[in-house]
Design a protein around this motif. Structure first.
Motif, mmCIF file in Angstrom:
data_model
loop_
_atom_site.group_PDB
_atom_site.id
_atom_site.type_symbol
_atom_site.label_atom_id
_atom_site.label_comp_id
_atom_site.label_asym_id
_atom_site.label_seq_id
_atom_site.Cartn_x
_atom_site.Cartn_y
_atom_site.Cartn_z
ATOM 1 N N ALA A 115 0.811 -1.222 0.000
ATOM 2 C CA ALA A 115 0.000 0.000 0.000
ATOM 3 C C ALA A 115 0.842 1.268 0.000
ATOM 4 O O ALA A 115 0.366 2.327 -0.425
ATOM 5 C CB ALA A 115 -0.935 -0.004 1.204
ATOM 6 N N ASP A 116 2.073 1.191 0.465
ATOM 7 C CA ASP A 116 2.932 2.380 0.473
ATOM 8 C C ASP A 116 3.211 2.907 -0.934
ATOM 9 O O ASP A 116 3.491 4.092 -1.106
ATOM 10 C CB ASP A 116 4.268 2.058 1.149
ATOM 11 N N THR A 117 3.148 2.035 -1.929
ATOM 12 C CA THR A 117 3.484 2.430 -3.303
ATOM 13 C C THR A 117 2.327 2.272 -4.269
ATOM 14 O O THR A 117 2.156 3.093 -5.177
ATOM 15 C CB THR A 117 4.686 1.603 -3.807
ATOM 16 N N PHE A 118 1.515 1.236 -4.095
ATOM 17 C CA PHE A 118 0.446 0.929 -5.049
ATOM 18 C C PHE A 118 -0.914 1.046 -4.358
ATOM 19 O O PHE A 118 -1.183 0.348 -3.387
ATOM 20 C CB PHE A 118 0.629 -0.476 -5.609
ATOM 21 N N CYS A 119 -1.753 1.923 -4.895
ATOM 22 C CA CYS A 119 -3.056 2.186 -4.267
ATOM 23 C C CYS A 119 -4.084 1.158 -4.747
ATOM 24 O O CYS A 119 -5.077 1.487 -5.420
ATOM 25 C CB CYS A 119 -3.513 3.599 -4.598
ATOM 26 N N GLY A 120 -3.840 -0.108 -4.405
ATOM 27 C CA GLY A 120 -4.698 -1.203 -4.827
ATOM 28 C C GLY A 120 -3.884 -2.290 -5.497
ATOM 29 O O GLY A 120 -2.647 -2.238 -5.540
ATOM 30 N N ALA A 121 -4.569 -3.284 -6.037
ATOM 31 C CA ALA A 121 -3.894 -4.396 -6.707
ATOM 32 C C ALA A 121 -3.118 -3.901 -7.920
ATOM 33 O O ALA A 121 -3.533 -2.947 -8.597
ATOM 34 C CB ALA A 121 -4.905 -5.444 -7.137
ATOM 35 N N VAL A 122 -1.998 -4.541 -8.203
ATOM 36 C CA VAL A 122 -1.273 -4.273 -9.451
ATOM 37 C C VAL A 122 -1.925 -5.121 -10.533
ATOM 38 O O VAL A 122 -1.981 -6.354 -10.419
ATOM 39 C CB VAL A 122 0.216 -4.618 -9.317
ATOM 40 N N PRO A 123 -2.456 -4.498 -11.591
ATOM 41 C CA PRO A 123 -3.260 -5.252 -12.555
ATOM 42 C C PRO A 123 -2.435 -6.097 -13.512
ATOM 43 O O PRO A 123 -1.300 -5.748 -13.869
ATOM 44 C CB PRO A 123 -3.996 -4.147 -13.324
ATOM 45 N N CYS A 124 -3.031 -7.196 -13.912
ATOM 46 C CA CYS A 124 -2.503 -8.013 -14.993
ATOM 47 C C CYS A 124 -3.383 -7.778 -16.217
ATOM 48 O O CYS A 124 -4.613 -7.800 -16.120
ATOM 49 C CB CYS A 124 -2.519 -9.490 -14.613
ATOM 50 N N THR A 125 -2.784 -7.535 -17.358
ATOM 51 C CA THR A 125 -3.546 -7.272 -18.573
ATOM 52 C C THR A 125 -4.226 -8.540 -19.075
ATOM 53 O O THR A 125 -3.916 -9.647 -18.641
ATOM 54 C CB THR A 125 -2.640 -6.744 -19.697
ATOM 55 N N ARG A 126 -5.102 -8.361 -20.034
ATOM 56 C CA ARG A 126 -5.653 -9.514 -20.744
ATOM 57 C C ARG A 126 -4.596 -10.085 -21.672
ATOM 58 O O ARG A 126 -3.555 -9.476 -21.936
ATOM 59 C CB ARG A 126 -6.889 -9.108 -21.548
ATOM 60 N N GLN A 127 -4.870 -11.260 -22.201
ATOM 61 C CA GLN A 127 -3.978 -11.877 -23.173
ATOM 62 C C GLN A 127 -4.103 -11.164 -24.517
ATOM 63 O O GLN A 127 -5.212 -10.828 -24.958
ATOM 64 C CB GLN A 127 -4.331 -13.354 -23.344
ATOM 65 N N LEU A 128 -2.995 -10.915 -25.163
ATOM 66 C CA LEU A 128 -3.040 -10.391 -26.524
ATOM 67 C C LEU A 128 -3.565 -11.462 -27.476
ATOM 68 O O LEU A 128 -3.308 -12.652 -27.289
ATOM 69 C CB LEU A 128 -1.648 -9.959 -26.976
ATOM 70 N N THR A 129 -4.277 -11.038 -28.490
ATOM 71 C CA THR A 129 -4.761 -11.982 -29.493
ATOM 72 C C THR A 129 -3.611 -12.381 -30.424
ATOM 73 O O THR A 129 -2.567 -11.709 -30.485
ATOM 74 C CB THR A 129 -5.879 -11.363 -30.337
ATOM 75 N N GLN A 130 -3.812 -13.442 -31.158
ATOM 76 C CA GLN A 130 -2.793 -13.867 -32.120
ATOM 77 C C GLN A 130 -2.545 -12.773 -33.152
ATOM 78 O O GLN A 130 -1.397 -12.498 -33.523
ATOM 79 C CB GLN A 130 -3.220 -15.154 -32.816
ATOM 80 N N ALA A 131 -3.620 -12.122 -33.601
ATOM 81 C CA ALA A 131 -3.473 -11.056 -34.593
ATOM 82 C C ALA A 131 -2.673 -9.894 -34.029
ATOM 83 O O ALA A 131 -1.806 -9.326 -34.709
ATOM 84 C CB ALA A 131 -4.852 -10.581 -35.054
ATOM 85 N N GLU A 132 -2.942 -9.519 -32.782
ATOM 86 C CA GLU A 132 -2.205 -8.423 -32.163
ATOM 87 C C GLU A 132 -0.722 -8.748 -32.051
ATOM 88 O O GLU A 132 0.135 -7.894 -32.291
ATOM 89 C CB GLU A 132 -2.786 -8.118 -30.780
ATOM 90 N N ILE A 133 -0.428 -9.984 -31.694
ATOM 91 C CA ILE A 133 0.967 -10.398 -31.548
ATOM 92 C C ILE A 133 1.676 -10.418 -32.903
ATOM 93 O O ILE A 133 2.817 -9.953 -33.032
ATOM 94 C CB ILE A 133 1.043 -11.778 -30.866
ATOM 95 N N GLU A 134 1.019 -10.928 -33.911
ATOM 96 C CA GLU A 134 1.660 -11.082 -35.213
ATOM 97 C C GLU A 134 1.779 -9.769 -35.976
ATOM 98 O O GLU A 134 2.729 -9.562 -36.733
ATOM 99 C CB GLU A 134 0.894 -12.104 -36.053
ATOM 100 N N GLU A 135 0.835 -8.851 -35.767
ATOM 101 C CA GLU A 135 0.819 -7.620 -36.567
ATOM 102 C C GLU A 135 1.741 -6.544 -35.995
ATOM 103 O O GLU A 135 2.469 -5.887 -36.743
ATOM 104 C CB GLU A 135 -0.618 -7.093 -36.674
#
Length: 228
Positions: A115-135
């Motif tokens: 809590a001293d540094t992060f005002c809540g949970a540190v988020p994890c993003t969603r998974q990138l799609t195959q198209a996003e990764i390849e493009e």
């Protein structure tokens, strides 16, 4: 800028946050429209201050003898364009933070160290799609971080970190020193959270009033931690 970025990059292996060349730090000067970032794939043992790469906000080299910039450059540019109060960014593959990224989980706020540094949970993003990764992988990595903060209505200065699904952490701050410090704290609280769940798999996150007390005594208009 080169001196600050070099010093910040050198701090990463010294703090145990990276191995080999698994990391990078950048800094932006918005008035000049300039970003300085670590060169791609250059050993920390041989890297020099003058090797830091100078580019514009579109990723174009501004020095004739520039080395190639970090392969994560496009991610940094996206974050700078959307997080206007951020002046420095750090990316590592630090062991404990990566564990949460590979587990596809936010890092919960279980105690006051978090809590001293992060005002809540540190988020994890969603998974990138195959198209996003390849493009356009690195650009889309930046986009998915911005998407996560937008959808969750998070302030990037109140939560100066993210873990990218299956990949690893990015942290940031108003200076390179603060951005590196946030990476150090993130790695520690990732380890603490992992151990906490091993000791008590039914543990709840810290009470909001205690989290708020610890965060806001260090941050914001009413902070009172440290010296004037």
């Amino acid at each position: 800028m080169k001196k600050r970025v070099f010093k910040a990059n050198i701090a990463l292996p010294k703090q145990g946050l990276i191995k080999l060349t698994w990391g990078n730090v950048s800094e932006i000067n918005r008035e000049l429209g300039v970003i300085v970032i670590k060169p791609s794939g250059v050993s920390y043992e041989t890297m020099r201050e003058e090797d830091m790469v100078v580019i514009d906000l579109d990723g174009h080299s501004l020095e004739r003898d520039n080395l190639k910039p970090s392969s994560d450059l496009a991610t940094h540019i996206v974050l700078y364009k959307h997080f206007q109060d951020v002046n420095a960014i750090v990316h590592t593959h630090s062991t404990n933070a990566v564990k949460w990224a590979q587990a596809r989980r936010d890092i919960p706020a279980y105690g006051t160290t978090h809590a001293d540094t992060f005002c809540g949970a540190v988020p994890c993003t969603r998974q990138l799609t195959q198209a996003e990764i390849e493009e356009n992988y690195e650009l889309e990595t930046g986009n998915v971080i911005v998407e996560t903060f937008t959808q969750r209505k998070l302030d990037p200065l109140e939560c100066p970190a993210v873990i990218v699904y299956g990949h690893g952490p990015f942290t940031w701050g108003e200076t390179t020193e603060v951005a590196v410090q946030n990476s150090i704290v993130l790695e520690e609280v990732a380890d603490m959270a992992f151990g906490t769940e091993q000791l008590n798999s039914n543990i709840d996150t810290i009470d909001q009033y205690l989290l708020d007390k610890h965060y806001y005594r260090k941050h914001g208009a009413s902070s009172y931690y440290g010296q004037n």
